[in-house]
Design a protein around this motif. Structure first.
Motif, PDB file in Angstrom:
ATOM      1  N   GLU A  27      -3.761  53.258 -45.730  1.00  0.00           N
ATOM      2  CA  GLU A  27      -3.104  54.396 -45.098  1.00  0.00           C
ATOM      3  C   GLU A  27      -1.708  54.021 -44.612  1.00  0.00           C
ATOM      4  OE1 GLU A  27      -4.192  57.661 -41.624  1.00  0.00           O
ATOM      5  OE2 GLU A  27      -5.778  56.608 -42.704  1.00  0.00           O
ATOM      6  N   ARG A  28      -1.554  52.804 -44.077  1.00  0.00           N
ATOM      7  CA  ARG A  28      -0.233  52.356 -43.635  1.00  0.00           C
ATOM      8  C   ARG A  28       0.721  52.253 -44.812  1.00  0.00           C
ATOM      9  NH1 ARG A  28      -1.558  47.965 -40.867  1.00  0.00           N
ATOM     10  NH2 ARG A  28      -1.151  46.469 -42.504  1.00  0.00           N
ATOM     11  N   GLN A  29       0.253  51.726 -45.917  1.00  0.00           N
ATOM     12  CA  GLN A  29       1.118  51.618 -47.096  1.00  0.00           C
ATOM     13  C   GLN A  29       1.531  52.992 -47.601  1.00  0.00           C
ATOM     14  OE1 GLN A  29      -1.272  49.189 -49.723  1.00  0.00           O
ATOM     15  NE2 GLN A  29      -0.362  47.277 -48.959  1.00  0.00           N
TER      16      GLN A  29
ATOM     17  N   LEU B 207       4.377  54.224 -45.335  1.00  0.00           N
ATOM     18  CA  LEU B 207       5.646  53.544 -45.614  1.00  0.00           C
ATOM     19  C   LEU B 207       6.231  54.015 -46.935  1.00  0.00           C
ATOM     20  CD1 LEU B 207       4.661  49.922 -44.534  1.00  0.00           C
ATOM     21  CD2 LEU B 207       5.968  51.601 -43.221  1.00  0.00           C
ATOM     22  N   ARG B 208       5.396  54.122 -47.948  1.00  0.00           N
ATOM     23  CA  ARG B 208       5.876  54.535 -49.270  1.00  0.00           C
ATOM     24  C   ARG B 208       6.345  55.986 -49.239  1.00  0.00           C
ATOM     25  NH1 ARG B 208       1.853  52.802 -51.609  1.00  0.00           N
ATOM     26  NH2 ARG B 208       0.571  54.695 -51.549  1.00  0.00           N
ATOM     27  N   ASP B 209       5.541  56.856 -48.633  1.00  0.00           N
ATOM     28  CA  ASP B 209       5.863  58.274 -48.614  1.00  0.00           C
ATOM     29  C   ASP B 209       7.113  58.552 -47.776  1.00  0.00           C
ATOM     30  OD1 ASP B 209       4.956  61.100 -49.226  1.00  0.00           O
ATOM     31  OD2 ASP B 209       4.995  61.193 -47.035  1.00  0.00           O
ATOM     32  N   SER B 210       7.256  57.851 -46.652  1.00  0.00           N
ATOM     33  CA  SER B 210       8.391  58.105 -45.756  1.00  0.00           C
ATOM     34  C   SER B 210       9.674  57.455 -46.248  1.00  0.00           C
ATOM     35  CB  SER B 210       8.082  57.586 -44.353  1.00  0.00           C
ATOM     36  OG  SER B 210       8.004  56.167 -44.343  1.00  0.00           O
ATOM     37  N   GLY B 211       9.551  56.418 -47.073  1.00  0.00           N
ATOM     38  CA  GLY B 211      10.742  55.685 -47.493  1.00  0.00           C
ATOM     39  C   GLY B 211      11.332  54.840 -46.379  1.00  0.00           C
TER      40      GLY B 211
ATOM     41  N   PRO C 205       3.551  43.322 -43.491  1.00  0.00           N
ATOM     42  CA  PRO C 205       4.692  44.242 -43.332  1.00  0.00           C
ATOM     43  C   PRO C 205       5.109  44.950 -44.611  1.00  0.00           C
ATOM     44  CG  PRO C 205       5.458  41.986 -43.434  1.00  0.00           C
ATOM     45  CD  PRO C 205       3.958  41.913 -43.490  1.00  0.00           C
ATOM     46  N   ALA C 206       4.373  44.752 -45.689  1.00  0.00           N
ATOM     47  CA  ALA C 206       4.642  45.442 -46.961  1.00  0.00           C
ATOM     48  C   ALA C 206       6.021  45.135 -47.515  1.00  0.00           C
ATOM     49  CB  ALA C 206       4.450  46.954 -46.800  1.00  0.00           C
ATOM     50  N   GLY C 207       6.527  43.944 -47.227  1.00  0.00           N
ATOM     51  CA  GLY C 207       7.799  43.527 -47.803  1.00  0.00           C
ATOM     52  C   GLY C 207       9.033  44.100 -47.144  1.00  0.00           C
ATOM     53  N   LEU C 208       8.865  44.859 -46.072  1.00  0.00           N
ATOM     54  CA  LEU C 208      10.024  45.444 -45.402  1.00  0.00           C
ATOM     55  C   LEU C 208      10.647  44.428 -44.442  1.00  0.00           C
ATOM     56  CD1 LEU C 208       8.805  49.047 -44.459  1.00  0.00           C
ATOM     57  CD2 LEU C 208      10.151  48.321 -46.434  1.00  0.00           C
ATOM     58  N   PRO C 209      11.960  44.426 -44.293  1.00  0.00           N
ATOM     59  CA  PRO C 209      12.590  43.556 -43.292  1.00  0.00           C
ATOM     60  C   PRO C 209      12.182  43.977 -41.892  1.00  0.00           C
ATOM     61  CG  PRO C 209      14.191  45.097 -44.199  1.00  0.00           C
ATOM     62  CD  PRO C 209      12.950  45.229 -45.038  1.00  0.00           C
ATOM     63  N   HIS C 210      12.304  43.032 -40.966  1.00  0.00           N
ATOM     64  CA  HIS C 210      11.858  43.280 -39.598  1.00  0.00           C
ATOM     65  C   HIS C 210      12.966  42.932 -38.617  1.00  0.00           C
ATOM     66  CE1 HIS C 210       9.944  41.664 -35.823  1.00  0.00           C
ATOM     67  NE2 HIS C 210       9.611  42.934 -35.800  1.00  0.00           N
TER      68      HIS C 210
ATOM     69  N   THR D 168      -7.431  65.131 -43.789  1.00  0.00           N
ATOM     70  CA  THR D 168      -8.827  65.557 -43.900  1.00  0.00           C
ATOM     71  C   THR D 168      -9.167  65.941 -45.336  1.00  0.00           C
ATOM     72  OG1 THR D 168      -8.152  67.802 -43.309  1.00  0.00           O
ATOM     73  CG2 THR D 168      -8.915  66.372 -41.531  1.00  0.00           C
ATOM     74  N   THR D 169      -8.177  66.348 -46.114  1.00  0.00           N
ATOM     75  CA  THR D 169      -8.418  66.728 -47.503  1.00  0.00           C
ATOM     76  C   THR D 169      -7.566  65.914 -48.452  1.00  0.00           C
ATOM     77  OG1 THR D 169      -6.748  68.486 -47.347  1.00  0.00           O
ATOM     78  CG2 THR D 169      -9.019  69.078 -46.849  1.00  0.00           C
ATOM     79  N   GLY D 170      -6.986  64.838 -47.998  1.00  0.00           N
ATOM     80  CA  GLY D 170      -6.127  64.009 -48.830  1.00  0.00           C
ATOM     81  C   GLY D 170      -5.364  63.030 -47.965  1.00  0.00           C
ATOM     82  N   PRO D 171      -4.378  62.353 -48.533  1.00  0.00           N
ATOM     83  CA  PRO D 171      -3.596  61.396 -47.744  1.00  0.00           C
ATOM     84  C   PRO D 171      -2.876  62.101 -46.600  1.00  0.00           C
ATOM     85  CG  PRO D 171      -3.185  61.126 -50.102  1.00  0.00           C
ATOM     86  CD  PRO D 171      -3.952  62.394 -49.943  1.00  0.00           C
ATOM     87  N   PRO D 172      -2.593  61.387 -45.514  1.00  0.00           N
ATOM     88  CA  PRO D 172      -1.865  61.996 -44.390  1.00  0.00           C
ATOM     89  C   PRO D 172      -0.521  62.557 -44.839  1.00  0.00           C
ATOM     90  CG  PRO D 172      -2.761  59.865 -43.769  1.00  0.00           C
ATOM     91  CD  PRO D 172      -2.961  59.991 -45.247  1.00  0.00           C
ATOM     92  N   LYS D 173      -0.142  63.666 -44.206  1.00  0.00           N
ATOM     93  CA  LYS D 173       1.135  64.311 -44.513  1.00  0.00           C
ATOM     94  C   LYS D 173       2.144  64.002 -43.416  1.00  0.00           C
ATOM     95  CE  LYS D 173      -0.638  68.494 -44.846  1.00  0.00           C
ATOM     96  NZ  LYS D 173      -2.087  68.300 -44.788  1.00  0.00           N
ATOM     97  N   GLY D 174       3.395  63.762 -43.809  1.00  0.00           N
ATOM     98  CA  GLY D 174       4.448  63.470 -42.856  1.00  0.00           C
ATOM     99  C   GLY D 174       5.059  64.738 -42.293  1.00  0.00           C
ATOM    100  N   VAL D 175       4.881  64.959 -40.998  1.00  0.00           N
ATOM    101  CA  VAL D 175       5.414  66.148 -40.325  1.00  0.00           C
ATOM    102  C   VAL D 175       6.819  65.834 -39.831  1.00  0.00           C
ATOM    103  CG1 VAL D 175       5.099  67.737 -38.398  1.00  0.00           C
ATOM    104  CG2 VAL D 175       3.100  66.870 -39.642  1.00  0.00           C
TER     105      VAL D 175
END
Length: 469
Positions: free
Chosen positions: A84-86, A89-93, A105-110, A140-147
């Motif tokens: 879910e975290r990945q 990160l992927r969906d939000s860019g 950290p999925a390869g992201l700089p910190h 609830t019916t799929g991956p979380p959506k970014g609001v």
């Protein structure tokens, strides 16, 4: 400016040495204001930044610095699963982690959140419609959506709440809730930074921590208030507060009554969602009715519609689908134009997915989610919340969740999942008869199941979908 209390051109505003207390750390208003410089130095030009939203000073500095610097924040729950975290990160860019980071950290700089070397006034200019936060809803019916929440929506909502609650810089706001939802992050932290009041995060929302904080304004979910009223010393300590606010789930009427008796405060109840922010609330100078979440905030409109789209009367009894419209609404789901289109009607009304009743005075009572709390049984439309309230009035019931399960004869049969009170054994037949005496006969449960616990999420909401399987 969204964070008005940190406006650098306010030369008359005195610095607050303990503007935020969190995780055994005290942050001044100057430190918070200076966090924008660190973001601009390290992440200037970033389009989105992920923040592992733990209740720490790093999270406060990261979120504050980004909001001041005009960099949209993606709050990521610390306890979310790797997949879910990945997705978030992927969906939000998101281009980097700011503050703390997860083990993967999925390869992201910190970058650590800090106050930079520039002057605090070196912040980016922002448009009101710019995205401030991207908060992911539970899928609830799929991956979380970014609001996508704009600076305009946040400001409008927080100002409307300040007006309804008489929220002022003199308040000390206390809570121990997660920092990745609207309740804890937007209302608690961002709201305090906008109003200019002191903010205290207790780490965990325990009765002992709430009592020790000596605040004027407290936020809690129903499970928090249930624990407070069970602790006489903590409840008595809250008598000196100005206001107690309950949200994120329905507050049981017995807990409301116990708060009045043991703290001297009738709690403020309010209603909202990630997509709409808070749209309804009882007012500090108005009626506080157990089980009802108040009237529309300033600038907000509501309506009830039937299955065929016709209006539902405001008679305090008729159930309809709740829709809202106003300046607090989100700017759509990130990368999901289909879901965004489905969420609104042609006139800009947001379909909340909740069902409610409205009385002649404009007071709202939320029946629950249309998908799980509106039960269609034997030709009747029944709200699960009404049955739950009735059952909680029985001394044998400590907790309850009511759902509609498929039934060949009735369409859906009413089933109550009950956690029994330790003081008195619960007898299913007795509880069914009790509801039949309190409400209309067709609203009685056809079945009562005694369980050890109800499935809940981090905010205390019962996961009713888990009861439908």
């Amino acid at each position: 400016m969204l964070l008005t209390s940190l406006a650098s051109d306010d030369s008359n505003a005195a610095d607050i040495a303990d503007a935020v207390r969190i995780d055994n750390t005290v942050l001044s208003r100057s430190q918070l204001s200076g966090a924008s410089a660190g973001v601009l130095e390290d992440l200037g030009g970033a389009t989105r930044v992920a923040v592992l939203a733990t209740p720490t000073a790093q999270t406060v500095l990261a979120v504050t610095g980004c909001l001041l610097a005009g960099v949209p924040v993606v709050p990521v729950p610390a306890d979310v699963g790797v997949a879910e975290r990945q997705h978030m990160l992927r969906d939000s860019g998101a281009q980097a982690w700011l503050g703390e980071r997860p083990d993967d950290p999925a390869g992201l700089p910190h970058f650590s959140a800090r106050s930079g070397s520039q002057q605090p006034h070196a912040v980016a200019s922002c448009d009101d419609e710019d995205t401030a936060l991207i908060i992911y809803t539970s899928g609830t019916t799929g991956p979380p959506k970014g609001v996508q929440l704009s600076r305009r929506a946040l400001a409008a909502d927080l100002d409307a709440l300040a007006q309804a609650w008489q929220w002022s810089p003199d308040d000390v706001l206390v809570h121990g809730l997660p920092m990745y939802h609207v309740h804890g992050l937007v209302l608690g932290l961002v709201g305090s930074l906008r109003q200019g009041n002191r903010f205290v995060h207790t780490g965990k929302p325990t009765p002992e921590a709430y009592a020790a904080a000596r605040g004027t304004l407290y936020f809690g979910v129903p499970t928090v208030w249930s624990r407070v009223v069970a602790d006489p010393g903590a409840a008595a300590a809250l008598r000196s507060a100005r206001m107690l606010v309950s949200g994120s789930a329905a507050l049981p009427v017995p807990v409301f009554d116990a708060l009045v008796e043991r703290t001297g405060h009738a709690p403020i109840e309010r209603y909202g969602s990630t997509e709409s922010l808070i749209t309804l609330s009882t007012r500090v100078d108005g009626e506080r009715r157990p089980g009802w979440v108040g009237v529309p905030l300033q600038g907000v409109q509501t309506k009830l519609v039937a299955d065929d789209g016709s209006p539902v009367p405001h008679d305090g009894e008729s159930i309809g689908r709740l829709a809202v419209r106003g300046p607090t609404l989100f700017n759509g789901y990130l990368n999901r134009p289909d879901a965004t289109a489905d969420a609104f009607d042609g006139d800009g009304w947001y379909r909340t997915g909740d069902v409610a009743v409205i009385d002649a005075q404009g007071m709202h009572r939320i029946v629950g989610r249309e998908s799980v709390d509106l039960i269609k049984t034997g030709g009747f439309r029944v709200g699960a919340g009404e049955i739950e309230t009735a059952l909680l009035g029985h001394p044998a019931v400590a907790e309850v969740a009511v759902v509609g399960l498929p039934d060949d004869d009735l369409g859906q049969r009413i089933v109550a999942f009950v956690v029994a009170s330790p003081a008195e054994p619960a007898q299913p037949g007795e509880l069914i008869d009790y509801v039949a005496q309190q409400l209309s006969i067709h609203k009685r449960p056809r079945e009562v199941r005694i369980v050890d616990a109800l499935p809940r999420n981090a905010m205390g909401k019962v996961l009713k979908k888990a009861l439908l399987t």
